[in-house]
Design a protein around this motif. Structure first.
Motif, mmCIF file in Angstrom:
data_model
loop_
_atom_site.group_PDB
_atom_site.id
_atom_site.type_symbol
_atom_site.label_atom_id
_atom_site.label_comp_id
_atom_site.label_asym_id
_atom_site.label_seq_id
_atom_site.Cartn_x
_atom_site.Cartn_y
_atom_site.Cartn_z
ATOM 1 N N LEU A 189 2.895 15.425 -12.752
ATOM 2 C CA LEU A 189 1.812 16.056 -13.513
ATOM 3 C C LEU A 189 1.629 17.510 -13.092
ATOM 4 C CD1 LEU A 189 -0.663 13.068 -13.420
ATOM 5 C CD2 LEU A 189 0.378 14.015 -15.492
ATOM 6 N N SER A 190 1.701 17.769 -11.802
ATOM 7 C CA SER A 190 1.519 19.129 -11.282
ATOM 8 C C SER A 190 2.665 20.056 -11.662
ATOM 9 C CB SER A 190 1.380 19.099 -9.758
ATOM 10 O OG SER A 190 0.224 18.386 -9.402
ATOM 11 N N SER A 191 3.804 19.484 -11.974
ATOM 12 C CA SER A 191 4.965 20.296 -12.346
ATOM 13 C C SER A 191 4.856 20.831 -13.773
ATOM 14 C CB SER A 191 6.255 19.479 -12.212
ATOM 15 O OG SER A 191 6.341 18.518 -13.258
ATOM 16 N N GLY A 192 3.841 20.382 -14.490
ATOM 17 C CA GLY A 192 3.637 20.868 -15.850
ATOM 18 C C GLY A 192 4.072 19.888 -16.916
ATOM 19 N N THR A 225 0.834 -1.204 0.000
ATOM 20 C CA THR A 225 0.000 0.000 0.000
ATOM 21 C C THR A 225 0.868 1.254 0.000
ATOM 22 O OG1 THR A 225 -1.760 -1.162 1.164
ATOM 23 C CG2 THR A 225 -1.813 1.230 1.268
ATOM 24 N N LEU A 226 1.934 1.248 0.787
ATOM 25 C CA LEU A 226 2.841 2.400 0.829
ATOM 26 C C LEU A 226 3.507 2.632 -0.522
ATOM 27 C CD1 LEU A 226 4.503 1.923 4.342
ATOM 28 C CD2 LEU A 226 2.831 3.667 3.664
ATOM 29 N N THR A 227 3.907 1.551 -1.180
ATOM 30 C CA THR A 227 4.536 1.677 -2.504
ATOM 31 C C THR A 227 3.536 2.228 -3.511
ATOM 32 O OG1 THR A 227 6.048 -0.144 -2.022
ATOM 33 C CG2 THR A 227 5.736 0.424 -4.343
ATOM 34 N N ARG A 228 2.329 1.701 -3.492
ATOM 35 C CA ARG A 228 1.284 2.189 -4.405
ATOM 36 C C ARG A 228 1.040 3.683 -4.181
ATOM 37 N NH1 ARG A 228 -3.143 0.676 -7.476
ATOM 38 N NH2 ARG A 228 -4.980 1.983 -7.171
ATOM 39 N N ASP A 229 0.928 4.079 -2.916
ATOM 40 C CA ASP A 229 0.715 5.496 -2.595
ATOM 41 C C ASP A 229 1.891 6.353 -3.060
ATOM 42 O OD1 ASP A 229 -1.721 4.870 -1.484
ATOM 43 O OD2 ASP A 229 -1.024 4.973 0.591
ATOM 44 N N ARG A 230 3.113 5.860 -2.905
ATOM 45 C CA ARG A 230 4.300 6.600 -3.360
ATOM 46 C C ARG A 230 4.265 6.800 -4.873
ATOM 47 N NH1 ARG A 230 8.537 3.470 -0.841
ATOM 48 N NH2 ARG A 230 9.521 3.239 -2.859
ATOM 49 N N ILE A 231 3.843 5.778 -5.582
ATOM 50 C CA ILE A 231 3.752 5.873 -7.048
ATOM 51 C C ILE A 231 2.712 6.917 -7.440
ATOM 52 C CG2 ILE A 231 3.055 4.614 -9.133
ATOM 53 C CD1 ILE A 231 4.276 2.065 -7.713
ATOM 54 N N ILE A 232 1.557 6.878 -6.784
ATOM 55 C CA ILE A 232 0.490 7.846 -7.086
ATOM 56 C C ILE A 232 0.965 9.262 -6.793
ATOM 57 C CG2 ILE A 232 -1.798 8.651 -6.366
ATOM 58 C CD1 ILE A 232 -2.504 5.639 -5.921
ATOM 59 N N GLN A 233 1.606 9.467 -5.649
ATOM 60 C CA GLN A 233 2.087 10.804 -5.285
ATOM 61 C C GLN A 233 3.166 11.289 -6.242
ATOM 62 O OE1 GLN A 233 0.468 12.840 -3.222
ATOM 63 N NE2 GLN A 233 -0.923 11.093 -3.079
ATOM 64 N N ALA A 234 4.030 10.380 -6.673
ATOM 65 C CA ALA A 234 5.067 10.747 -7.647
ATOM 66 C C ALA A 234 4.433 11.176 -8.966
ATOM 67 C CB ALA A 234 6.029 9.572 -7.866
ATOM 68 N N LEU A 279 -2.530 7.124 -14.116
ATOM 69 C CA LEU A 279 -3.116 8.453 -14.276
ATOM 70 C C LEU A 279 -4.497 8.544 -13.631
ATOM 71 C CD1 LEU A 279 -2.802 11.256 -15.478
ATOM 72 C CD2 LEU A 279 -3.663 10.366 -17.630
ATOM 73 N N ILE A 280 -5.293 7.503 -13.777
ATOM 74 C CA ILE A 280 -6.626 7.483 -13.173
ATOM 75 C C ILE A 280 -6.508 7.476 -11.650
ATOM 76 C CG2 ILE A 280 -8.709 6.071 -12.886
ATOM 77 C CD1 ILE A 280 -8.249 5.287 -15.926
ATOM 78 N N ALA A 281 -5.580 6.702 -11.129
ATOM 79 C CA ALA A 281 -5.364 6.675 -9.669
ATOM 80 C C ALA A 281 -4.911 8.043 -9.168
ATOM 81 C CB ALA A 281 -4.345 5.602 -9.309
ATOM 82 N N ALA A 282 -4.051 8.711 -9.938
ATOM 83 C CA ALA A 282 -3.591 10.060 -9.561
ATOM 84 C C ALA A 282 -4.756 11.042 -9.587
ATOM 85 C CB ALA A 282 -2.479 10.513 -10.491
ATOM 86 N N THR A 283 -5.632 10.899 -10.566
ATOM 87 C CA THR A 283 -6.808 11.764 -10.668
ATOM 88 C C THR A 283 -7.715 11.587 -9.452
ATOM 89 O OG1 THR A 283 -6.722 11.627 -13.081
ATOM 90 C CG2 THR A 283 -8.802 12.325 -12.124
ATOM 91 N N LYS A 284 -7.952 10.343 -9.061
ATOM 92 C CA LYS A 284 -8.793 10.069 -7.884
ATOM 93 C C LYS A 284 -8.143 10.603 -6.613
ATOM 94 C CE LYS A 284 -11.132 6.098 -9.871
ATOM 95 N NZ LYS A 284 -11.223 4.642 -9.944
ATOM 96 N N ALA A 285 -6.819 10.461 -6.516
ATOM 97 C CA ALA A 285 -6.113 10.978 -5.336
ATOM 98 C C ALA A 285 -6.236 12.495 -5.258
ATOM 99 C CB ALA A 285 -4.645 10.557 -5.373
ATOM 100 N N LEU A 286 -6.145 13.165 -6.408
ATOM 101 C CA LEU A 286 -6.283 14.614 -6.425
ATOM 102 C C LEU A 286 -7.707 15.023 -6.045
ATOM 103 C CD1 LEU A 286 -4.986 17.358 -6.923
ATOM 104 C CD2 LEU A 286 -5.553 17.110 -9.357
ATOM 105 N N ASP A 287 -8.696 14.300 -6.554
ATOM 106 C CA ASP A 287 -10.088 14.571 -6.173
ATOM 107 C C ASP A 287 -10.264 14.465 -4.665
ATOM 108 O OD1 ASP A 287 -11.035 15.076 -8.727
ATOM 109 O OD2 ASP A 287 -11.768 13.044 -9.052
#
Length: 196
Positions: A20-23, A6-15, A55-63
């Motif tokens: 993505l946020s950096s442009g 779970t920690l690895t998955r979360d690290r990947i999503i945050q990365a 990308l979808i996981a990152a989108t959900k995390a941002l939501d």
């Protein structure tokens, strides 16, 4: 799923979110995400099926981070249809620049990736439902323009609130975000209400 997994998955999503946020947008590759997360590219595939899945996981995390329920509270609890319309449009217009970093890459992938296309289509269904709720509140108050039925009014509102409209006005035509928000609220009011 183990705690380490779970920690690895979360690290990947945050990365992915950070990149993505950096442009970097649509140019973000899984190898970039792996490097930023401090994992191998193979590790990404242990947690995600594809780049679109990341990308979808990152989108959900941002939501989740941006707390849509809290953002929608003013619209959902508005006392009148006009207040609901204005609160919904203002909320969405302010939300667009915050999600653009994930919205544009998802939009870019959608034509070639069924998973990205389905994820984007669901987001558009959700947006249309919000537009419909605002329009129906106007209609229930007798404030919907007599020239529009609720379905047409919903379609019009849904279209003017698109990511492409925001891109055209803010990124291409260089409207300030403040002007964009004010003008979109005013446009929605003038287009949809009965006194104009």
């Amino acid at each position: 799923m183990s705690k380490n997994s779970t920690l690895t998955r979360d690290r990947i999503i945050q990365a992915a979110l950070q990149l993505l946020s950096s442009g970097a947008g649509s140019a973000v590759r899984l190898s970039d995400v792996a490097k930023k997360a401090g994992v191998s590219r193979q590790a990404i595939y242990l947690h995600f099926k594809s780049r679109a899945d990341v990308l979808i996981a990152a989108t959900k995390a941002l939501d989740d981070k941006l707390d849509m329920d809290a953002r929608l509270r003013a619209s959902r609890t508005a006392k009148t249809g006009r207040a609901r319309l204005e609160a919904f449009v203002a909320m969405w217009c302010a939300y667009l620049p915050q999600i653009y970093c994930v919205a544009r890459p998802l939009l870019d992938m959608a034509p070639k990736d069924a998973e990205a296309s389905a994820a984007w289509a669901q987001r558009m269904v959700d947006l249309r439902e919000g537009c419909e709720a605002a329009v129906l509140a106007l209609d229930n108050d007798g404030d919907l323009s007599p020239h529009l039925d609720p379905e047409t009014a919903t379609d019009l509102l849904w279209t003017i609130l698109s990511v492409n409209t925001w891109e055209n006005l803010v990124l291409i035509r260089e409207w300030s975000q403040e002007d964009y928000e004010e003008r979109m609220v005013d446009t929605a009011r003038r287009l949809l209400t009965s006194d104009t």
